[in-house]
Motif scaffolding. Structure first.
Motif, PDB file in Angstrom:
ATOM      1  N   THR A 206     -10.236 -20.082 -32.763  1.00 11.28           N
ATOM      2  CA  THR A 206     -10.636 -19.572 -31.444  1.00 11.28           C
ATOM      3  C   THR A 206     -10.477 -18.060 -31.282  1.00 11.28           C
ATOM      4  O   THR A 206     -10.788 -17.529 -30.213  1.00 11.28           O
ATOM      5  N   THR A 207      -9.987 -17.375 -32.299  1.00 11.88           N
ATOM      6  CA  THR A 207      -9.838 -15.915 -32.186  1.00 11.88           C
ATOM      7  C   THR A 207     -10.576 -15.142 -33.266  1.00 11.88           C
ATOM      8  O   THR A 207     -10.851 -13.961 -33.094  1.00 11.88           O
ATOM      9  N   ASN A 225      -3.306  -9.869 -18.791  1.00 15.77           N
ATOM     10  CA  ASN A 225      -4.001  -8.754 -18.153  1.00 15.77           C
ATOM     11  C   ASN A 225      -3.819  -8.850 -16.638  1.00 15.77           C
ATOM     12  O   ASN A 225      -3.115  -9.731 -16.138  1.00 15.77           O
ATOM     13  N   ARG A 226      -4.435  -7.969 -15.911  1.00  9.39           N
ATOM     14  CA  ARG A 226      -4.213  -7.896 -14.458  1.00  9.39           C
ATOM     15  C   ARG A 226      -4.716  -9.141 -13.737  1.00  9.39           C
ATOM     16  O   ARG A 226      -4.258  -9.462 -12.641  1.00  9.39           O
ATOM     17  N   GLN A 227      -5.682  -9.840 -14.375  1.00  5.46           N
ATOM     18  CA  GLN A 227      -6.209 -11.057 -13.755  1.00  5.46           C
ATOM     19  C   GLN A 227      -5.401 -12.296 -14.166  1.00  5.46           C
ATOM     20  O   GLN A 227      -5.728 -13.411 -13.771  1.00  5.46           O
ATOM     21  N   GLY A 228      -4.377 -12.094 -15.003  1.00 12.35           N
ATOM     22  CA  GLY A 228      -3.524 -13.204 -15.393  1.00 12.35           C
ATOM     23  C   GLY A 228      -3.982 -13.962 -16.617  1.00 12.35           C
ATOM     24  O   GLY A 228      -3.484 -15.055 -16.900  1.00 12.35           O
ATOM     25  N   ASP A 248      -7.621 -20.936 -23.013  1.00 11.92           N
ATOM     26  CA  ASP A 248      -6.590 -21.726 -22.343  1.00 11.92           C
ATOM     27  C   ASP A 248      -6.046 -22.831 -23.243  1.00 11.92           C
ATOM     28  O   ASP A 248      -4.841 -23.102 -23.250  1.00 11.92           O
ATOM     29  N   GLU A 249      -6.937 -23.473 -24.019  1.00 13.12           N
ATOM     30  CA  GLU A 249      -6.503 -24.540 -24.915  1.00 13.12           C
ATOM     31  C   GLU A 249      -5.523 -24.011 -25.966  1.00 13.12           C
ATOM     32  O   GLU A 249      -4.539 -24.680 -26.314  1.00 13.12           O
ATOM     33  N   THR A 251      -3.677 -21.287 -25.600  1.00 18.18           N
ATOM     34  CA  THR A 251      -2.455 -20.895 -24.878  1.00 18.18           C
ATOM     35  C   THR A 251      -1.511 -22.081 -24.734  1.00 18.18           C
ATOM     36  O   THR A 251      -0.299 -21.955 -24.929  1.00 18.18           O
ATOM     37  N   GLU A 252      -2.069 -23.239 -24.415  1.00 24.75           N
ATOM     38  CA  GLU A 252      -1.246 -24.445 -24.261  1.00 24.75           C
ATOM     39  C   GLU A 252      -0.560 -24.813 -25.578  1.00 24.75           C
ATOM     40  O   GLU A 252       0.627 -25.149 -25.612  1.00 24.75           O
ATOM     41  N   VAL A 253      -1.306 -24.715 -26.687  1.00 26.30           N
ATOM     42  CA  VAL A 253      -0.738 -25.020 -28.005  1.00 26.30           C
ATOM     43  C   VAL A 253       0.337 -23.990 -28.363  1.00 26.30           C
ATOM     44  O   VAL A 253       1.372 -24.328 -28.942  1.00 26.30           O
ATOM     45  N   LEU A 254       0.083 -22.739 -27.993  1.00 27.52           N
ATOM     46  CA  LEU A 254       1.054 -21.659 -28.254  1.00 27.52           C
ATOM     47  C   LEU A 254       2.377 -21.934 -27.536  1.00 27.52           C
ATOM     48  O   LEU A 254       3.461 -21.843 -28.142  1.00 27.52           O
ATOM     49  N   PHE A 255       2.301 -22.291 -26.269  1.00 24.01           N
ATOM     50  CA  PHE A 255       3.519 -22.533 -25.492  1.00 24.01           C
ATOM     51  C   PHE A 255       4.242 -23.807 -25.962  1.00 24.01           C
ATOM     52  O   PHE A 255       5.472 -23.866 -25.956  1.00 24.01           O
ATOM     53  N   ASN A 256       3.481 -24.818 -26.365  1.00 19.62           N
ATOM     54  CA  ASN A 256       4.099 -26.031 -26.906  1.00 19.62           C
ATOM     55  C   ASN A 256       4.892 -25.717 -28.171  1.00 19.62           C
ATOM     56  O   ASN A 256       5.978 -26.265 -28.395  1.00 19.62           O
TER      57      ASN A 256
END
Length: 372
Positions: A206-207, A225-228, A248-249, A251-256
Motif C-alpha cells: 500500500t505504500t 498531518n493537520r487533517q489527522g 486506514d487499513e 494504520t490498523e495493522v500498524l497499531f495492532n
C-alpha cells in the motif's frame, strides 16, 4: 584497504596529515601533487578505485548494491584470469573483447551495470595515469527498456522469447499478503512475528516503498498531518526525502503490531527505534532492537510466495511495481504518482502509464462497431 578505511574516522586535520603521509610514502603523488598511479601496483590501483569511487565516505550503500559491485568486480577478474591478462594489459582490443563478452553473456540490464562498473574503473585509471589512454570511450552498452519488465532471453542469436511483468494483479497481491503471517514457525513471540510480517506485507503493497526504505522506518517516521491523516516520512534514493500517505487499513495493522509488542501507539517523532527488528530468540522482544536486514525481509517474502504457491520470482520489489500500476489504473495523476514513488524523473513513471494504457486498449476496441 584497511589503512585507507581508517581515514574515515579521523578529524579533518588528522585526515589530511595521514593521507599526505600515506600517499607520499607510497609515491602516489606526481609533481603537481595529483594522485598518480602510473607506477603503482595493481593492488594499489584497485584499492584506491574502491576507496575513492565505490565505497566513499558520504555514501551508504545497501547490501543489494554492495553485492552487485562485488559481482561486477568478480566477473571482470575472472575474465582477466581466464585470458591471462592483468589490469595493466587492458587496451583497446581488451576493452572491445570484454564489451562483446558481457553483451553476449548477460541480459541487457545486467550487462549495462557490469559495463558501467568497467567504465568507472577505466575512467579512474585514466584520471590517475594508470592508463595513458581514455579507454572507456570504446565501451558500448546495450539498450534496455526502463521500467518493470523482465526480458527473458534464450541466447545472443535468438530473439527475446517472453516479456514478464514484475508485478502482481490485485487478486494475487491480496492472496499473497494473507500468507505472510502463516510462515511463522516459532512458538516464542509468535503473535508479534505474525503481526510484524503482516505489517511488512501491507506496507509493501500500500505504500510502494523500496525494501531499503521500509527497513529504515522508525516509529518516529510516522506523523499525523493537520487533517489527522497518518503519513510516513522516508529518505529515498540519493537521500531524497518524501512523504507517503498511509491507508486506514495499514494504520490498523500498524497499531495492532505495536500493541502486540506492548508499545504505545501514540506517535512520537523523537522515537528513532526501528519499526522492524529481529524478534527470534529474545526473551524480551523490545529489549534489544536490532534492525531487520534485507536478507531477512527477502526470506519472509520468498517463504510467503512459496507457501502461497505463487510465481517463485516474486521479490519485495514486485509490490512496488504493483503499487505504482494500481495508482495509475485508478487515475491518480502522473505527477502525484511520481512523488509518491520517489521517481527522480517523470519519464520513469510514464513507462508504467504506457503499459496501463496498453492494457486498456481492448476498451477502445470494444467501442468500435466493426460489424453491421
Amino acid at each position: 584497504m584497511n589503512d585507507l578505511t581508517i581515514l574515515n574516522h579521523m578529524t579533518s586535520e588528522q585526515y589530511l596529515m595521514q593521507l599526505q603521509k600515506q600517499l607520499e610514502h607510497r609515491h602516489l603523488l606526481d609533481e603537481n601533487r595529483n594522485l598518480s598511479l602510473s607506477d603503482s601496483s595493481e593492488q594499489e590501483f584497485l584499492e584506491l578505485f574502491f576507496f575513492e569511487k565505490i565505497f566513499t565516505q558520504d555514501k551508504q550503500l545497501s547490501p543489494h548494491t554492495i553485492k552487485a559491485y562485488r559481482s561486477d568486480a568478480k566477473t571482470l577478474l575472472i575474465y582477466l584470469m581466464d585470458h591471462s591478462l592483468s589490469f595493466r594489459d587492458i587496451g583497446f582490443p581488451e576493452v572491445k573483447a570484454y564489451n562483446k563478452y558481457i553483451k553476449e553473456k548477460y541480459a541487457a540490464k545486467s550487462a549495462i551495470r557490469k559495463l558501467e562498473f568497467f567504465r568507472r574503473l577505466l575512467d579512474f585509471g585514466y584520471e590517475t595515469q594508470f592508463y595513458k589512454a581514455h579507454l572507456s570511450t570504446w565501451i558500448s552498452k546495450p539498450t534496455s527498456k526502463k521500467g518493470h519488465h523482465i526480458i527473458e532471453e534464450t541466447s545472443s542469436e535468438d530473439a527475446q522469447t517472453r516479456v514478464q511483468v514484475r508485478e502482481l494483479n490485485q487478486k494475487d497481491a491480496e492472496y499473497l499478503i494473507s500468507f505472510f503471517p502463516k510462515i511463522v514457525k516459532a512458538n516464542r513471540n509468535r503473535e508479534q512475528l505474525e503481526k510484524r510480517n503482516l505489517l511488512i506485507a501491507y506496507l509493501l503493497y500500500t505504500t510502494g516503498l523500496r525494501a531499503s526504505e521500509l527497513l529504515s522506518l522508525n516509529w518516529g517516521s510516522f506523523r499525523y498531518n493537520r487533517q489527522g491523516h497518518l503519513y510516513a516520512d522516508v529518505i529515498g534514493k540519493g537521500k531524497k526525502p518524501r512523504t507517503i500517505p498511509i491507508k486506514d487499513e495499514t494504520t490498523e495493522v500498524l497499531f495492532n503490531y505495536r500493541r502486540s509488542l506492548g508499545e504505545s501507539i501514540d506517535i512520537d517523532p523523537e522515537d528513532i527505534s526501528p519499526l522492524f527488528f529481529a524478534l527470534y530468540n529474545k526473551k524480551e522482544p523490545c529489549e534489544h532492537k536490532k534492525r531487520l536486514t534485507y536478507p531477512a525481509l527477502y526470506k519472509i517474502v520468498k517463504e510467503a510466495v512459496h507457501l502461497a504457491g505463487k510465481n517463485s520470482n516474486v521479490s519485495p520489489h514486485w509490490f512496488r511495481h504493483t503499487f505504482v500500476t494500481m495508482l495509475l489504473e485508478n487515475d491518480v495523476p502522473l505527477a502525484v504518482v511520481k512523488d509518491w514513488a520517489g521517481h527522480s524523473d517523470i519519464s520513469t513513471t510514464n513507462i508504467y502509464l504506457e503499459r496501463v494504457n496498453q492494457d486498456n486498449t481492448h476498451v477502445h476496441l470494444h467501442n468500435v462497431n466493426m460489424f453491421r
